[in-house]
Design a protein around this motif. Sequence first.
Motif, PDB file in Angstrom:
ATOM      1  N   LEU A 121      22.487 -54.757  -9.978  1.00 14.13           N
ATOM      2  CA  LEU A 121      21.100 -55.191  -9.955  1.00 14.13           C
ATOM      3  C   LEU A 121      20.932 -56.123  -8.765  1.00 14.13           C
ATOM      4  CD1 LEU A 121      18.319 -55.478 -11.508  1.00 14.13           C
ATOM      5  CD2 LEU A 121      19.344 -57.470 -12.603  1.00 14.13           C
ATOM      6  N   ALA A 122      19.841 -55.995  -8.028  1.00 11.42           N
ATOM      7  CA  ALA A 122      19.628 -56.842  -6.856  1.00 11.42           C
ATOM      8  C   ALA A 122      18.209 -57.373  -6.846  1.00 11.42           C
ATOM      9  CB  ALA A 122      19.908 -56.059  -5.570  1.00 11.42           C
ATOM     10  N   PHE A 123      18.032 -58.523  -6.185  1.00 16.05           N
ATOM     11  CA  PHE A 123      16.726 -59.162  -6.100  1.00 16.05           C
ATOM     12  C   PHE A 123      16.285 -59.261  -4.645  1.00 16.05           C
ATOM     13  CE2 PHE A 123      18.181 -60.403 -10.243  1.00 16.05           C
ATOM     14  CZ  PHE A 123      17.032 -60.424 -11.005  1.00 16.05           C
ATOM     15  N   CYS A 124      14.983 -59.116  -4.451  1.00 13.87           N
ATOM     16  CA  CYS A 124      14.400 -59.169  -3.114  1.00 13.87           C
ATOM     17  C   CYS A 124      14.484 -60.586  -2.555  1.00 13.87           C
ATOM     18  CB  CYS A 124      12.944 -58.715  -3.179  1.00 13.87           C
ATOM     19  SG  CYS A 124      11.990 -59.084  -1.697  1.00 13.87           S
ATOM     20  N   ILE A 125      14.895 -60.709  -1.297  1.00 14.78           N
ATOM     21  CA  ILE A 125      14.908 -62.018  -0.644  1.00 14.78           C
ATOM     22  C   ILE A 125      13.992 -62.031   0.577  1.00 14.78           C
ATOM     23  CG2 ILE A 125      17.151 -62.766  -1.506  1.00 14.78           C
ATOM     24  CD1 ILE A 125      18.430 -61.771   1.012  1.00 14.78           C
ATOM     25  N   GLU A 126      13.144 -61.007   0.702  1.00 17.57           N
ATOM     26  CA  GLU A 126      12.141 -60.952   1.770  1.00 17.57           C
ATOM     27  C   GLU A 126      10.849 -60.351   1.224  1.00 17.57           C
ATOM     28  OE1 GLU A 126      14.253 -60.473   6.059  1.00 17.57           O
ATOM     29  OE2 GLU A 126      14.178 -58.669   4.832  1.00 17.57           O
ATOM     30  N   PRO A 127      10.082 -61.102   0.447  1.00 11.87           N
ATOM     31  CA  PRO A 127       8.878 -60.524  -0.164  1.00 11.87           C
ATOM     32  C   PRO A 127       7.816 -60.123   0.848  1.00 11.87           C
ATOM     33  CG  PRO A 127       8.935 -62.884  -0.487  1.00 11.87           C
ATOM     34  CD  PRO A 127      10.281 -62.503   0.052  1.00 11.87           C
ATOM     35  N   GLY A 128       7.867 -60.691   2.051  1.00  5.99           N
ATOM     36  CA  GLY A 128       6.871 -60.345   3.062  1.00  5.99           C
ATOM     37  C   GLY A 128       7.176 -59.064   3.797  1.00  5.99           C
ATOM     38  N   THR A 129       8.330 -58.447   3.529  1.00  5.33           N
ATOM     39  CA  THR A 129       8.728 -57.206   4.198  1.00  5.33           C
ATOM     40  C   THR A 129       8.575 -56.035   3.243  1.00  5.33           C
ATOM     41  OG1 THR A 129      10.349 -58.419   5.525  1.00  5.33           O
ATOM     42  CG2 THR A 129      10.607 -56.028   5.400  1.00  5.33           C
ATOM     43  N   PRO A 130       7.903 -54.962   3.654  1.00  6.19           N
ATOM     44  CA  PRO A 130       7.732 -53.805   2.772  1.00  6.19           C
ATOM     45  C   PRO A 130       9.067 -53.186   2.385  1.00  6.19           C
ATOM     46  CG  PRO A 130       6.252 -53.683   4.670  1.00  6.19           C
ATOM     47  CD  PRO A 130       7.215 -54.785   4.956  1.00  6.19           C
ATOM     48  N   ALA A 131       9.076 -52.505   1.231  1.00  5.25           N
ATOM     49  CA  ALA A 131      10.272 -51.820   0.766  1.00  5.25           C
ATOM     50  C   ALA A 131      10.235 -50.359   1.192  1.00  5.25           C
ATOM     51  CB  ALA A 131      10.375 -51.918  -0.756  1.00  5.25           C
ATOM     52  N   ASP A 132      11.339 -49.885   1.736  1.00  6.71           N
ATOM     53  CA  ASP A 132      11.464 -48.489   2.138  1.00  6.71           C
ATOM     54  C   ASP A 132      12.630 -47.882   1.361  1.00  6.71           C
ATOM     55  OD1 ASP A 132      11.723 -46.035   3.293  1.00  6.71           O
ATOM     56  OD2 ASP A 132      12.159 -46.757   5.322  1.00  6.71           O
ATOM     57  N   PHE A 133      12.301 -47.041   0.383  1.00  2.66           N
ATOM     58  CA  PHE A 133      13.345 -46.481  -0.472  1.00  2.66           C
ATOM     59  C   PHE A 133      14.199 -45.443   0.257  1.00  2.66           C
ATOM     60  CE2 PHE A 133      10.026 -47.679  -3.665  1.00  2.66           C
ATOM     61  CZ  PHE A 133      10.749 -48.719  -4.217  1.00  2.66           C
ATOM     62  N   GLN A 134      13.749 -44.996   1.426  1.00  2.00           N
ATOM     63  CA  GLN A 134      14.524 -44.022   2.190  1.00  2.00           C
ATOM     64  C   GLN A 134      15.462 -44.697   3.189  1.00  2.00           C
ATOM     65  OE1 GLN A 134      14.203 -40.849   1.228  1.00  2.00           O
ATOM     66  NE2 GLN A 134      12.717 -41.646  -0.248  1.00  2.00           N
ATOM     67  N   SER A 162      21.209 -69.417 -14.518  1.00  2.00           N
ATOM     68  CA  SER A 162      20.152 -68.577 -15.099  1.00  2.00           C
ATOM     69  C   SER A 162      20.350 -67.073 -15.008  1.00  2.00           C
ATOM     70  CB  SER A 162      18.795 -68.929 -14.442  1.00  2.00           C
ATOM     71  OG  SER A 162      18.436 -70.262 -14.733  1.00  2.00           O
ATOM     72  N   TYR A 163      21.289 -66.598 -14.196  1.00  2.00           N
ATOM     73  CA  TYR A 163      21.436 -65.144 -14.061  1.00  2.00           C
ATOM     74  C   TYR A 163      21.816 -64.493 -15.387  1.00  2.00           C
ATOM     75  CZ  TYR A 163      22.793 -60.627 -12.114  1.00  2.00           C
ATOM     76  OH  TYR A 163      22.884 -59.285 -11.838  1.00  2.00           O
ATOM     77  N   SER A 164      22.542 -65.210 -16.220  1.00  2.00           N
ATOM     78  CA  SER A 164      22.945 -64.654 -17.518  1.00  2.00           C
ATOM     79  C   SER A 164      21.752 -64.400 -18.429  1.00  2.00           C
ATOM     80  CB  SER A 164      23.933 -65.593 -18.215  1.00  2.00           C
ATOM     81  OG  SER A 164      23.349 -66.859 -18.444  1.00  2.00           O
ATOM     82  N   LYS A 165      20.607 -65.031 -18.132  1.00  2.00           N
ATOM     83  CA  LYS A 165      19.403 -64.780 -18.924  1.00  2.00           C
ATOM     84  C   LYS A 165      18.789 -63.430 -18.566  1.00  2.00           C
ATOM     85  CE  LYS A 165      18.391 -69.741 -18.967  1.00  2.00           C
ATOM     86  NZ  LYS A 165      17.467 -70.797 -18.475  1.00  2.00           N
ATOM     87  N   VAL A 166      19.046 -62.974 -17.351  1.00 10.34           N
ATOM     88  CA  VAL A 166      18.521 -61.691 -16.890  1.00 10.34           C
ATOM     89  C   VAL A 166      19.335 -60.548 -17.482  1.00 10.34           C
ATOM     90  CG1 VAL A 166      18.047 -60.257 -14.862  1.00 10.34           C
ATOM     91  CG2 VAL A 166      17.702 -62.736 -14.748  1.00 10.34           C
ATOM     92  N   LEU A 167      20.639 -60.684 -17.416  1.00  7.95           N
ATOM     93  CA  LEU A 167      21.553 -59.690 -17.968  1.00  7.95           C
ATOM     94  C   LEU A 167      22.462 -60.387 -18.978  1.00  7.95           C
ATOM     95  CD1 LEU A 167      22.668 -57.545 -14.894  1.00  7.95           C
ATOM     96  CD2 LEU A 167      21.339 -56.773 -16.848  1.00  7.95           C
ATOM     97  N   SER A 168      22.161 -60.245 -20.240  1.00 10.08           N
ATOM     98  CA  SER A 168      22.956 -60.867 -21.284  1.00 10.08           C
ATOM     99  C   SER A 168      23.748 -59.784 -22.008  1.00 10.08           C
ATOM    100  CB  SER A 168      22.059 -61.619 -22.271  1.00 10.08           C
ATOM    101  OG  SER A 168      22.818 -62.209 -23.287  1.00 10.08           O
ATOM    102  N   GLY A 228      24.955 -57.198 -20.774  1.00  4.35           N
ATOM    103  CA  GLY A 228      24.496 -55.901 -20.293  1.00  4.35           C
ATOM    104  C   GLY A 228      23.075 -55.550 -20.675  1.00  4.35           C
ATOM    105  N   VAL A 229      22.390 -56.419 -21.423  1.00  6.14           N
ATOM    106  CA  VAL A 229      21.006 -56.154 -21.844  1.00  6.14           C
ATOM    107  C   VAL A 229      20.049 -56.801 -20.850  1.00  6.14           C
ATOM    108  CG1 VAL A 229      19.292 -56.460 -23.663  1.00  6.14           C
ATOM    109  CG2 VAL A 229      21.694 -56.046 -24.260  1.00  6.14           C
ATOM    110  N   TYR A 230      19.168 -55.991 -20.272  1.00 13.90           N
ATOM    111  CA  TYR A 230      18.231 -56.442 -19.250  1.00 13.90           C
ATOM    112  C   TYR A 230      16.975 -57.016 -19.881  1.00 13.90           C
ATOM    113  CZ  TYR A 230      14.915 -56.098 -15.337  1.00 13.90           C
ATOM    114  OH  TYR A 230      13.977 -56.359 -14.375  1.00 13.90           O
ATOM    115  N   ASN A 231      16.535 -58.194 -19.411  1.00 10.96           N
ATOM    116  CA  ASN A 231      15.331 -58.849 -19.918  1.00 10.96           C
ATOM    117  C   ASN A 231      14.312 -58.920 -18.782  1.00 10.96           C
ATOM    118  OD1 ASN A 231      13.417 -61.003 -20.591  1.00 10.96           O
ATOM    119  ND2 ASN A 231      14.765 -61.439 -22.323  1.00 10.96           N
TER     120      ASN A 231
END
Length: 225
Positions: free
Chosen positions: A69-82, A103-109, A111-114
């Motif tokens: 699982l990854a998080f965006c660190i550049e919200p001002g840049t568009p995402a290109d899935f290709q 806090s990361y353990s709150k996201v994936l506890s 293996g369960v995603y919140n």
Amino acid sequence: MTIKFNTAIKAAAVAAALVFSSVSHAAINVSEMSHDDAFEYANFDASFFGEPFGTTITPWKLSGDVNTLAFCIEPGTPADFQANYGGALVHPGSDIAALYETSYSKVLSNGVYNAKQAAAFQLALWELLDNKDFGTGALILPATGGLAADNDLVAGYAYSMLGDALNYHGTAASYVYTEYTAAGSQSLLGVSAVPEADTWAMMAVGLGLVGLIGRRKSEKSEKFA
């Protein structure tokens, strides 16, 4: 020292897996989490990196040579899935590491995603990346005024995460950090857990077994040459 056969095989498997996982990421597929895992966050008083903000927060899933699982660190840049992503190990700032530690353990506890905790984590991460001061009124993440259901609740979660990160004084050693980048697409940050001490010991045994097997094969080859 004796070691059971099953344990030896397990050790060798762990060692091999870790060796191969250290190879540079050559084939990374990126996609957003499913719609059911997304969270609509809209608060037009919010601003990150100087830009007005209101969006659906959907962390990324990376697959292929990696599965994380990854998080965006550049919200001002568009995402290109290709885009063709590659990964490199990084050492984040102490505040980012503290956020993951607390806090990361709150996201994936287990293996369960919140989704709500993931959205809060993303907001807190953007806040930290934008280098705003804690507790001084300089935060640009509004505590209220969200336009969709549970927006203010998630903002509250994010503030709690920021507070926990600020108050964290432990050793940030639970995760290995990888930044995933691609030309023309937003950069992402993913983590993997640091193996426990017994896993490291098992890896050492496994590497030794792999080397021993390789040496024996070499000796046999020489005998029959």
